[in-house]
Design an enzyme around this catalytic site. Sequence first.
Site, mmCIF file in Angstrom:
data_model
loop_
_atom_site.group_PDB
_atom_site.id
_atom_site.type_symbol
_atom_site.label_atom_id
_atom_site.label_comp_id
_atom_site.label_asym_id
_atom_site.label_seq_id
_atom_site.Cartn_x
_atom_site.Cartn_y
_atom_site.Cartn_z
ATOM 1 N N ARG A 1 0.840 -1.220 0.000
ATOM 2 C CA ARG A 1 0.000 0.000 0.000
ATOM 3 C C ARG A 1 0.865 1.256 0.000
ATOM 4 O O ARG A 1 0.652 2.181 -0.774
ATOM 5 C CB ARG A 1 -0.930 0.007 1.235
ATOM 6 N N ASN B 1 5.411 8.061 11.772
ATOM 7 C CA ASN B 1 4.423 8.817 10.989
ATOM 8 C C ASN B 1 5.139 9.969 10.310
ATOM 9 O O ASN B 1 5.697 10.838 10.974
ATOM 10 C CB ASN B 1 3.300 9.331 11.884
ATOM 11 N N HIS C 1 -7.358 2.386 12.367
ATOM 12 C CA HIS C 1 -6.703 2.060 11.099
ATOM 13 C C HIS C 1 -7.505 1.003 10.341
ATOM 14 O O HIS C 1 -8.361 0.325 10.907
ATOM 15 C CB HIS C 1 -5.280 1.545 11.335
ATOM 16 N N HIS C 2 -7.123 0.830 9.092
ATOM 17 C CA HIS C 2 -7.726 -0.145 8.170
ATOM 18 C C HIS C 2 -7.611 -1.589 8.682
ATOM 19 O O HIS C 2 -6.783 -1.901 9.542
ATOM 20 C CB HIS C 2 -7.036 -0.020 6.809
ATOM 21 N N LYS D 1 -4.068 -3.681 8.961
ATOM 22 C CA LYS D 1 -2.914 -3.307 9.806
ATOM 23 C C LYS D 1 -2.585 -4.432 10.789
ATOM 24 O O LYS D 1 -3.469 -4.980 11.435
ATOM 25 C CB LYS D 1 -3.196 -1.995 10.546
ATOM 26 N N THR E 1 2.428 5.408 15.666
ATOM 27 C CA THR E 1 2.137 6.816 15.946
ATOM 28 C C THR E 1 1.537 6.986 17.339
ATOM 29 O O THR E 1 1.944 7.890 18.097
ATOM 30 C CB THR E 1 1.142 7.370 14.898
HETATM 31 N N1 LIG Z 1 5.809 5.888 9.070
HETATM 32 C C1 LIG Z 1 4.697 6.162 8.394
HETATM 33 O O1 LIG Z 1 4.406 7.332 8.084
HETATM 34 C C2 LIG Z 1 3.825 5.033 7.973
HETATM 35 C C3 LIG Z 1 4.165 3.762 8.298
HETATM 36 N N2 LIG Z 1 3.454 2.717 7.808
HETATM 37 C C4 LIG Z 1 3.978 1.391 8.098
HETATM 38 O O2 LIG Z 1 4.557 0.872 6.902
HETATM 39 C C5 LIG Z 1 4.501 -0.551 6.916
HETATM 40 C C6 LIG Z 1 3.893 -1.062 5.615
HETATM 41 O O3 LIG Z 1 2.540 -0.670 5.564
HETATM 42 P P1 LIG Z 1 1.643 -1.039 4.276
HETATM 43 O O4 LIG Z 1 2.238 -0.455 3.060
HETATM 44 O O5 LIG Z 1 0.250 -0.688 4.636
HETATM 45 O O6 LIG Z 1 1.800 -2.635 4.253
HETATM 46 P P2 LIG Z 1 1.623 -3.638 3.025
HETATM 47 O O7 LIG Z 1 1.408 -4.975 3.649
HETATM 48 O O8 LIG Z 1 0.617 -3.120 2.054
HETATM 49 O O9 LIG Z 1 3.040 -3.616 2.287
HETATM 50 C C7 LIG Z 1 4.184 -4.227 2.819
HETATM 51 C C8 LIG Z 1 5.172 -4.474 1.699
HETATM 52 O O10 LIG Z 1 6.330 -5.094 2.268
HETATM 53 C C9 LIG Z 1 6.603 -6.317 1.592
HETATM 54 N N3 LIG Z 1 7.110 -7.307 2.540
HETATM 55 C C10 LIG Z 1 6.518 -7.702 3.681
HETATM 56 N N4 LIG Z 1 7.266 -8.632 4.299
HETATM 57 C C11 LIG Z 1 8.341 -8.838 3.505
HETATM 58 C C12 LIG Z 1 9.484 -9.668 3.595
HETATM 59 N N5 LIG Z 1 9.675 -10.487 4.644
HETATM 60 N N6 LIG Z 1 10.422 -9.590 2.622
HETATM 61 C C13 LIG Z 1 10.247 -8.756 1.572
HETATM 62 N N7 LIG Z 1 9.194 -7.948 1.426
HETATM 63 C C14 LIG Z 1 8.244 -7.986 2.383
HETATM 64 C C15 LIG Z 1 5.273 -6.771 1.028
HETATM 65 O O11 LIG Z 1 5.500 -7.630 -0.064
HETATM 66 P P3 LIG Z 1 4.342 -8.648 -0.558
HETATM 67 O O12 LIG Z 1 3.301 -7.767 -1.170
HETATM 68 O O13 LIG Z 1 5.045 -9.536 -1.525
HETATM 69 O O14 LIG Z 1 3.867 -9.358 0.682
HETATM 70 C C16 LIG Z 1 4.643 -5.444 0.635
HETATM 71 O O15 LIG Z 1 5.119 -5.020 -0.619
HETATM 72 C C17 LIG Z 1 3.724 -0.923 8.181
HETATM 73 O O16 LIG Z 1 4.640 -1.236 9.215
HETATM 74 C C18 LIG Z 1 2.975 0.365 8.528
HETATM 75 O O17 LIG Z 1 2.654 0.473 9.877
HETATM 76 C C19 LIG Z 1 2.365 2.881 7.017
HETATM 77 C C20 LIG Z 1 1.953 4.133 6.685
HETATM 78 C C21 LIG Z 1 2.641 5.318 7.154
HETATM 79 O O1 LIG Z 2 -0.206 0.851 8.988
HETATM 80 C C1 LIG Z 2 -0.606 1.988 8.627
HETATM 81 O O2 LIG Z 2 -1.396 2.129 7.700
HETATM 82 C C2 LIG Z 2 -0.084 3.151 9.325
HETATM 83 N N1 LIG Z 2 0.857 2.978 10.196
HETATM 84 C C3 LIG Z 2 1.557 3.974 10.916
HETATM 85 C C4 LIG Z 2 1.487 3.721 12.406
HETATM 86 O O3 LIG Z 2 1.527 2.553 12.833
HETATM 87 O O4 LIG Z 2 1.437 4.686 13.168
HETATM 88 C C5 LIG Z 2 1.218 5.375 10.508
HETATM 89 C C6 LIG Z 2 -0.125 5.598 9.893
HETATM 90 O O5 LIG Z 2 -1.041 5.912 10.880
HETATM 91 C C7 LIG Z 2 -0.586 4.493 8.978
#
Ligand SMILES: NC(=O)C1=CN([C@@H]2O[C@H](COP(=O)(O)OP(=O)(O)OC[C@H]3O[C@@H](n4cnc5c(N)ncnc54)[C@H](OP(=O)(O)O)[C@@H]3O)[C@@H](O)[C@H]2O)C=CC1
Ligand SMILES: O=C(O)C1=N[C@H](C(=O)O)C[C@H](O)C1
Length: 268
Positions: A13, A125, A156-157, A160, A167
């Site tokens: 995502r 975040n 959250h969705h 998660k 955050t």
């Molecule tokens: N700091 C911030 O501002 C934010 C942080 N986040 C954090 O970002 C992270 C990802 O969120 P989101 O994008 O929703 O998650 P998704 O599950 O949509 O995406 C995770 C990605 O990581 C890949 N992945 C997962 N495990 C492995 C592995 N062991 N080896 C290689 N690739 C891997 C997945 O691949 P595959 O599709 O092949 O499984 C996928 O492409 C979460 O920890 C979330 O909390 C999210 C939003 C904002």
């Molecule tokens: O997993 C998410 O989507 C998000 N994760 C982050 C968190 O764990 O705080 C940030 C954001 O809220 C979206």
Amino acid sequence: MSCRVGVAGVNGRMGRVLVEATVQHAECTLGAALVRPGSAALGQDAGLIAGIGTLHCPVRDDLSSACADFDVLIDFTSIEATLNNLAVCREAGRAMVIGTTGFSPEQKALLQDAARDVPIVFAPNMSIGVNVLQRVLAQTAALLGEGYDVEIIEAHHRHKVDAPSGTALRLGEVVAKAYGRDLSEVAIYGREGHTGARDAQTIGFSTIRGGDVVGDHTVLFAGIGERIELTHKASSRMTFAQGAVRAARWLMDQRPGMYDMTDVLGLK
Ligand SMILES: NC(=O)C1=CN([C@@H]2O[C@H](COP(=O)(O)OP(=O)(O)OC[C@H]3O[C@@H](n4cnc5c(N)ncnc54)[C@H](OP(=O)(O)O)[C@@H]3O)[C@@H](O)[C@H]2O)C=CC1
Ligand SMILES: O=C(O)C1=N[C@H](C(=O)O)C[C@H](O)C1
């Protein structure tokens, strides 16, 4: 100087939006797009995965060889993937922007250790709003003083995997610090049954998971006869992605060390 960005987990995502935010940034280019080793997406164009048209950037799964093609890796993946990527980037001398959440204190220590060799921005975040909120929170706690019960509510969705959100925990740390408390001693993660009356020192966390909620956080200061609620609502993942790309460009000018978004945004 232009920053060549590598994006890990491009079919996730956040990965998809990070590709879009990278190509939109005037001082960044997409140097490499990574997927899980053996992923079915291997070889597909990163732009098509992101839904923004072809970028002539086929996705790859070997981070070690991709290191030659980027300056900073942006990693919003999973704990396991981020720790693997960290070892590779440290070895290759590549900076990282890490947005992954859910690390244990021991895992965070590994990030801290790697920051002795490479510059890292690590923040739960990356939106401007949440980082400004942290400052407002500290001021609010200091101005209110004792006598207000603090509760943090996040939504959250349905996909998660970690709770409370990174955050929410950071907001809890900010409030705990402002009150001179240690979050690990005062945090209450949910309540059930006969809990007894509320201990005034505690900071409570409530987690909601459902649908496609991008990310909502509320910090409630509940006093007698009044309450203050400070809320941030993310309506698009682009806010996190733009912050991450801004952090990547900022890291180009930094020495090895551990930074967060308040450093990037000059909010310290
Ligand atoms: N700091 C911030 O501002 C934010 C942080 N986040 C954090 O970002 C992270 C990802 O969120 P989101 O994008 O929703 O998650 P998704 O599950 O949509 O995406 C995770 C990605 O990581 C890949 N992945 C997962 N495990 C492995 C592995 N062991 N080896 C290689 N690739 C891997 C997945 O691949 P595959 O599709 O092949 O499984 C996928 O492409 C979460 O920890 C979330 O909390 C999210 C939003 C904002
Ligand atoms: O997993 C998410 O989507 C998000 N994760 C982050 C968190 O764990 O705080 C940030 C954001 O809220 C979206």
